[in-house]
Scaffold this active site. Structure first.
Site, PDB file in Angstrom:
ATOM      1  N   GLN A  10       0.833  -1.189   0.000  1.00  0.00           N
ATOM      2  CA  GLN A  10       0.000   0.000   0.000  1.00  0.00           C
ATOM      3  C   GLN A  10       0.870   1.243   0.000  1.00  0.00           C
ATOM      4  O   GLN A  10       1.885   1.312   0.679  1.00  0.00           O
ATOM      5  CB  GLN A  10      -0.881  -0.006   1.251  1.00  0.00           C
ATOM      6  CG  GLN A  10      -2.314   0.380   0.983  1.00  0.00           C
ATOM      7  CD  GLN A  10      -3.229   0.057   2.159  1.00  0.00           C
ATOM      8  OE1 GLN A  10      -3.089  -0.997   2.760  1.00  0.00           O
ATOM      9  NE2 GLN A  10      -4.153   0.929   2.451  1.00  0.00           N
ATOM     10  N   ARG A 115      -8.784  -8.985   4.582  1.00  0.00           N
ATOM     11  CA  ARG A 115      -7.733  -8.464   5.468  1.00  0.00           C
ATOM     12  C   ARG A 115      -7.896  -6.963   5.662  1.00  0.00           C
ATOM     13  O   ARG A 115      -7.813  -6.453   6.787  1.00  0.00           O
ATOM     14  CB  ARG A 115      -6.368  -8.785   4.855  1.00  0.00           C
ATOM     15  CG  ARG A 115      -5.148  -8.222   5.573  1.00  0.00           C
ATOM     16  CD  ARG A 115      -3.903  -8.601   4.779  1.00  0.00           C
ATOM     17  NE  ARG A 115      -2.644  -8.213   5.399  1.00  0.00           N
ATOM     18  CZ  ARG A 115      -1.976  -7.101   5.136  1.00  0.00           C
ATOM     19  NH1 ARG A 115      -2.458  -6.237   4.238  1.00  0.00           N
ATOM     20  NH2 ARG A 115      -0.831  -6.835   5.738  1.00  0.00           N
ATOM     21  N   HIS A 199       0.456  -3.167  11.617  1.00  0.00           N
ATOM     22  CA  HIS A 199       1.615  -3.890  12.153  1.00  0.00           C
ATOM     23  C   HIS A 199       1.901  -3.613  13.626  1.00  0.00           C
ATOM     24  O   HIS A 199       3.014  -3.849  14.080  1.00  0.00           O
ATOM     25  CB  HIS A 199       2.860  -3.626  11.295  1.00  0.00           C
ATOM     26  CG  HIS A 199       2.666  -4.010   9.864  1.00  0.00           C
ATOM     27  ND1 HIS A 199       2.479  -5.315   9.474  1.00  0.00           N
ATOM     28  CD2 HIS A 199       2.574  -3.254   8.733  1.00  0.00           C
ATOM     29  CE1 HIS A 199       2.303  -5.341   8.163  1.00  0.00           C
ATOM     30  NE2 HIS A 199       2.338  -4.115   7.692  1.00  0.00           N
ATOM     31  N   GLN A 248       2.055 -11.266  10.815  1.00  0.00           N
ATOM     32  CA  GLN A 248       2.493 -10.067  10.098  1.00  0.00           C
ATOM     33  C   GLN A 248       1.617  -8.863  10.413  1.00  0.00           C
ATOM     34  O   GLN A 248       2.094  -7.727  10.462  1.00  0.00           O
ATOM     35  CB  GLN A 248       2.489 -10.338   8.587  1.00  0.00           C
ATOM     36  CG  GLN A 248       3.077  -9.221   7.748  1.00  0.00           C
ATOM     37  CD  GLN A 248       2.300  -8.988   6.469  1.00  0.00           C
ATOM     38  OE1 GLN A 248       1.107  -8.723   6.501  1.00  0.00           O
ATOM     39  NE2 GLN A 248       2.977  -9.085   5.341  1.00  0.00           N
TER      40      GLN A 248
END
Length: 308
Positions: A10, A115, A199, A248
């Site tokens: 992204q 996701r 993250h 992740q």
């Protein structure tokens, strides 16, 4: 020559980005496949926008995956060889797994949209934030996150290149982190225009949704080793790949370590497979001895084919 392909995530998207590849058949077919898989006209979104729609996380993630796969398929169609290794930055890890034969393309397109939706729903709009800290070493950024958290979440989440680390967490904590970074001598502390604090620990609810979704998706052993963001290692076991993808979401992207890992394996050229040149720019500051070329248009694709 031992070479590796890396896939952007992204942030590399832009309206009209695939026009740089012309009417390459493999690219056009891949984008059509992605549109069918999502029941969304990604071809039109890529070509015409609007930019606000393209930049929505639920659109950006499948678009960037489709773009990277499309360029890799065109590379193969033009006689390019498979690389010795692959890696992807954040979302790009899914692109790498598709290109390495571990994930079915249609499954991956739907999975990354899920996701994205899970990431957005994990943290309400305005609660989270991210910022890029420039000019401090990794240890200093990790330390200031601990100091500025003050009971909230604040973590170093993207180790992109020496002197460029992204922090993420609660919005107020990110703001405190930016102020502290400047006090500690950072050249810049730039809030990023995102609403999802990727993250960091705030993404653990999203990771659980992702784990559930992946249970129904076939994952195979990759035909090319894929270096995972969370642990800087390739995995051949499908269960380990599922685990790495889930972790992740709330673990740092260890990009600098991943690029040094490739160099240590004897890789002498890295190609950024997809639109944009973000990873090539990061790698230029990370690996002086291993060049990274960006396959950002048809000419670059042809030129690199002539070198490998």
């Amino acid at each position: 020559m031992s070479f590796a392909f890396v896939y952007p995530g992204q942030g590399s998207q832009s309206v009209g980005m695939m026009a740089a590849y012309g009417d390459a058949p493999a690219i056009q077919q891949t984008l059509k496949e992605a549109s069918v898989a999502l029941a969304v006209d990604l071809v039109a979104l890529l070509a015409e926008g609007p930019v606000e729609e393209l930049n929505k996380t639920i659109n950006t993630q499948p678009v960037m995956l489709a773009a990277g796969v499309a360029v890799y398929r065109q590379w193969l169609a033009e006689g390019g060889a498979a690389p010795a290794f692959m890696a992807g930055h954040s979302l790009g890890e899914y692109t790498a797994l598709v290109c390495a034969g571990a994930l079915d393309f249609s499954d991956a397109i739907r999975l990354v949209r899920l996701r994205a939706a899970a990431m957005q729903s994990a943290v309400p709009e305005g609660v989270g934030g991210m910022a890029a800290i420039l000019g401090l070493d990794d240890a200093a950024v990790v330390s200031l996150c601990v100091e500025a958290a003050q009971g909230e979440v604040l973590e170093a989440v993207n180790f992109n290149s020496p002197g460029q680390v992204v922090i993420a967490g609660h919005k107020a904590a990110v703001e405190r982190g930016c102020l502290l970074a400047k006090e500690k001598g950072a050249k810049r502390a730039l809030p990023l225009p995102v609403s999802v604090p990727s993250h960091c620990a705030l993404m653990q609810p999203a990771a659980e949704k992702l784990r559930t979704a992946m249970a129904d998706i076939t994952i195979k052993t990759p035909t090319v080793p894929v270096i995972h963001n969370a642990d800087v290692a390739p995995h051949s076991d499908p269960a380990a790949i599922r685990d790495a993808l889930a972790r992740q979401l709330y673990s740092p992207v260890r990009w600098v370590e991943s690029m040094h890992f490739l160099a240590a394996q004897g890789v002498t050229l890295i190609a950024e497979c997809g639109p944009g040149k973000v990873l090539a720019g990061l790698n230029k500051r990370t690996l002086e001895s291993v060049p990274t070329v960006a396959l950002a248009d048809a000419a670059a694709l042809a030129d690199t084919l002539g070198k490998i």
